[in-house]
Scaffold this active site. Structure first.
Site, PDB file in Angstrom:
ATOM      1  N   LYS A   1       0.847  -1.203   0.000  1.00 39.64           N
ATOM      2  CA  LYS A   1       0.000   0.000   0.000  1.00 39.64           C
ATOM      3  C   LYS A   1       0.879   1.248   0.000  1.00 39.64           C
ATOM      4  O   LYS A   1       1.940   1.281   0.636  1.00 39.64           O
ATOM      5  CB  LYS A   1      -0.902  -0.041   1.239  1.00 39.64           C
TER       6      LYS A   1
ATOM      7  N   SER B   1      -9.861   1.570   2.584  1.00 40.78           N
ATOM      8  CA  SER B   1      -8.988   2.353   1.727  1.00 40.78           C
ATOM      9  C   SER B   1      -7.905   1.531   1.040  1.00 40.78           C
ATOM     10  O   SER B   1      -7.280   2.006   0.101  1.00 40.78           O
ATOM     11  CB  SER B   1      -8.328   3.452   2.561  1.00 40.78           C
TER      12      SER B   1
ATOM     13  N   SER C   1     -10.039  -0.733   6.819  1.00 38.32           N
ATOM     14  CA  SER C   1      -9.462  -0.626   5.480  1.00 38.32           C
ATOM     15  C   SER C   1      -8.724  -1.854   4.948  1.00 38.32           C
ATOM     16  O   SER C   1      -8.339  -1.874   3.780  1.00 38.32           O
ATOM     17  CB  SER C   1      -8.521   0.568   5.407  1.00 38.32           C
TER      18      SER C   1
HETATM   19  N1  GLN Z   1     -13.316   3.777   5.939  1.00 41.00           N
HETATM   20  C1  GLN Z   1     -12.780   4.231   7.186  1.00 41.00           C
HETATM   21  C2  GLN Z   1     -12.473   5.709   7.089  1.00 41.00           C
HETATM   22  O1  GLN Z   1     -12.670   6.260   6.084  1.00 41.00           O
HETATM   23  C3  GLN Z   1     -11.577   3.435   7.561  1.00 41.00           C
HETATM   24  C4  GLN Z   1     -10.346   3.823   6.864  1.00 41.00           C
HETATM   25  C5  GLN Z   1      -9.170   3.007   7.233  1.00 41.00           C
HETATM   26  O2  GLN Z   1      -9.287   1.960   7.874  1.00 41.00           O
HETATM   27  N2  GLN Z   1      -7.985   3.482   6.865  1.00 41.00           N
HETATM   28  O3  GLN Z   1     -12.007   6.298   8.018  1.00 41.00           O
END
Ligand code: GLN
Length: 486
Positions: free
Chosen positions: A93, A168, A192
């Site tokens: 990532k 994400s 994410s």
């Molecule tokens: N979807 C969640 C957010 O937008 C989690 C994001 C993540 O785990 N990095 O904060």
């Protein structure tokens, strides 16, 4: 005519069938000289060359260094010096630092930023002889649930390219699901890793807070963030997790390493939390899986976790608060993009206004607001108190059960654009996943079947949460779920 190249099955690339290939399978083949690490790397590079233009899973592919790493891995294998991940091609990532490489967190503000050191997980994987294929697309600074918040275009779900891969870590998930990598690293602040795993038919593991070093992971919410694996199987998740876990003197929150003990037969279900906001098809898949687990000897017990309904609200106070402080460092002076301006203040405003996308700016505004004097008591401190109650719900639950089951996400992968202009609808996608990060417990998503949408079978994930350091419980139960759905 459609310009979409469908990923055909089986995928034979460079003479290797990579359709269902796992880390465990590749290890056996590499060690018995069925093929070389270079062959395997070429197979993935060819698959990337054919499909990445459509999927946009990778923001950058490192063909040359990948080949060099593969050759070095082949030498390790020839000398009998291989480790669990020697010669295994992985995707990383874009918020995990690799020295000398651009690491942008899919943000314009870091478009040209090159990492000056390796994240600890990268050091560890390098010592194992891993092949790094490239860096994967993501929601900017890991904020989002669809990978639509990237400054570099959306990633498409390989199972249905009109749909999002989740987020994400959507690029990492799409890379593995499309056979553009054997496995990948993602980061999970509120789901994410698990939610894209759910949307792409993969296993995603968010380790116990502190199990894996965060040194060299660009921080989003420092009390919530963890790096973890996205893989095809629970066995692969275990292999990758075992390799990257352990204490790191660079991260004072990291834990000493501990054993992965496969155990646990009691699964708690917080029923009242599942009464609304969940797709009926996802709920029936979830209930079917519970029934199958019951038939194969698991105790399924209804439990009460009264504070779970507050988890999403608590997360969307605490996470933005931490975001607003963590992202203060991108000031146009220390890192990356710097807008021309006549005064210092104008420089900050222009750099941050132009460099950050809308979701990141929204979170900084919310975070600054909830931390501001006069409001911190009403929002930030209140959220911290409720977070403590949520944590207590977990510790009480683990007095009677070994794990807690929830769907990973309330819906299957949605259409690209469907929720992009509605931040609240997007936030609701995280309702079942943020609980683990608030409590610091580990969580896993494992495929539990599919639901049909527009004639396509879309995978959905079964989520298990266990006590602190009890990844063994998650992995053993995830393996049971895998067997049930075979
Ligand atoms: N979807 C969640 C957010 O937008 C989690 C994001 C993540 O785990 N990095 O904060």
């Amino acid at each position: 005519m459609s310009n979409q190249k469908k990923i055909q099955s089986p995928i034979i690339s460079h003479g290797i069938d990579i359709t269902h290939l796992t880390i465990a399978g590749a290890r056996r083949a590499l060690d018995s000289n069925e093929y070389t690490a270079l062959d395997l790397t070429e197979a993935y590079l060819a698959q990337i060359a054919e499909h990445n233009l459509i999927l946009n899973a990778y923001l950058e592919v490192w063909e040359d260094s990948a080949r060099a790493e593969a050759r070095a891995a082949d030498e390790m294998i020839a000398r009998g010096k291989q480790k669990a991940l020697t010669g295994i091609p992985l995707a990383i990532k874009d918020n995990i630092l690799i020295q000398g490489r651009v690491a942008s967190s899919a943000s314009k503000i870091l478009q040209k930023y090159r990492a000056v050191y390796n994240a600890t997980v990268i050091e560890t994987l390098k010592a194992q002889g891993v092949v790094f294929l490239g860096r994967t697309n993501m929601d900017e600074f890991a904020m989002g649930s669809s990978t639509e918040n990237s400054a570099y275009g959306v990633t498409k779900n390989p199972i249905d390219t009109t749909r999002v891969p989740g987020g994400s870590s959507g690029g990492s998930a799409a890379a593995v699901a499309g056979s553009l990598a054997l496995a990948a690293l993602g980061s999970d602040t509120g789901g994410s890793i698990r939610q894209p795993a759910s949307h792409c038919g993969l296993v995603g593991l968010k380790p116990t807070y502190g199990a894996v070093s965060r040194y060299g992971l660009m921080p989003m919410g420092s009390s919530l963030d963890q790096i973890g694996p996205l893989t095809r199987t629970a066995e692969d998740a275990e292999i990758l997790f075992a390799a990257i876990a352990g204490h790191d003197p660079h991260d004072s929150t990291s834990l000493p390493s501990y054993a992965i003990e496969k155990k646990g037969k009691k699964i708690g279900v917080p029923r009242s939390f599942l009464s609304e906001g969940i797709d009926p098809d996802v709920l029936s898949c979830f209930n079917d899986t519970l029934q199958k687990l019951a038939r194969s000897g698991y105790d399924i017990i209804d439990i009460d976790m009264p504070h779970l309904p507050y988890a999403l609200s608590v997360y969307y106070v605490i996470c933005p608060a931490e975001v607003s402080t963590n992202l203060a460092r991108y000031d146009g002076i220390r890192y990356g993009y710097s807008a021309q301006a006549d005064t210092l203040l104008e420089g900050y405003m222009k750099t941050r206004g132009e460099g950050f996308g809308p979701e990141v700016r929204r979170r900084i505004l919310i975070g600054t607001f909830v931390l501001s004097s006069g409001y911190a008591d009403a929002y930030y401190r209140k959220a911290r108190s409720v977070r403590a109650l949520i944590r207590k719900d977990f510790s009480s639950a683990f007095e009677t059960v070994d794990a807690i089951a929830l769907p990973t996400a309330p819906n299957p992968a949605f259409k690209i654009g469907e929720k992009a202009s509605d931040p609240l609808a997007m936030y609701l996608e995280d309702i079942f996943s943020v609980t683990a990060n608030l409590a610091g417990v580990p969580g896993i998503s494992v495929p539990m079947g599919t639901v049909a949408r527009d004639g396509v079978q879309l995978p959905v994930g079964f989520q298990l949460l266990s006590g602190w350091r009890e990844e063994g419980v998650l992995l053993s139960m995830a393996e049971a779920v895998e067997k049930l759905s075979q």
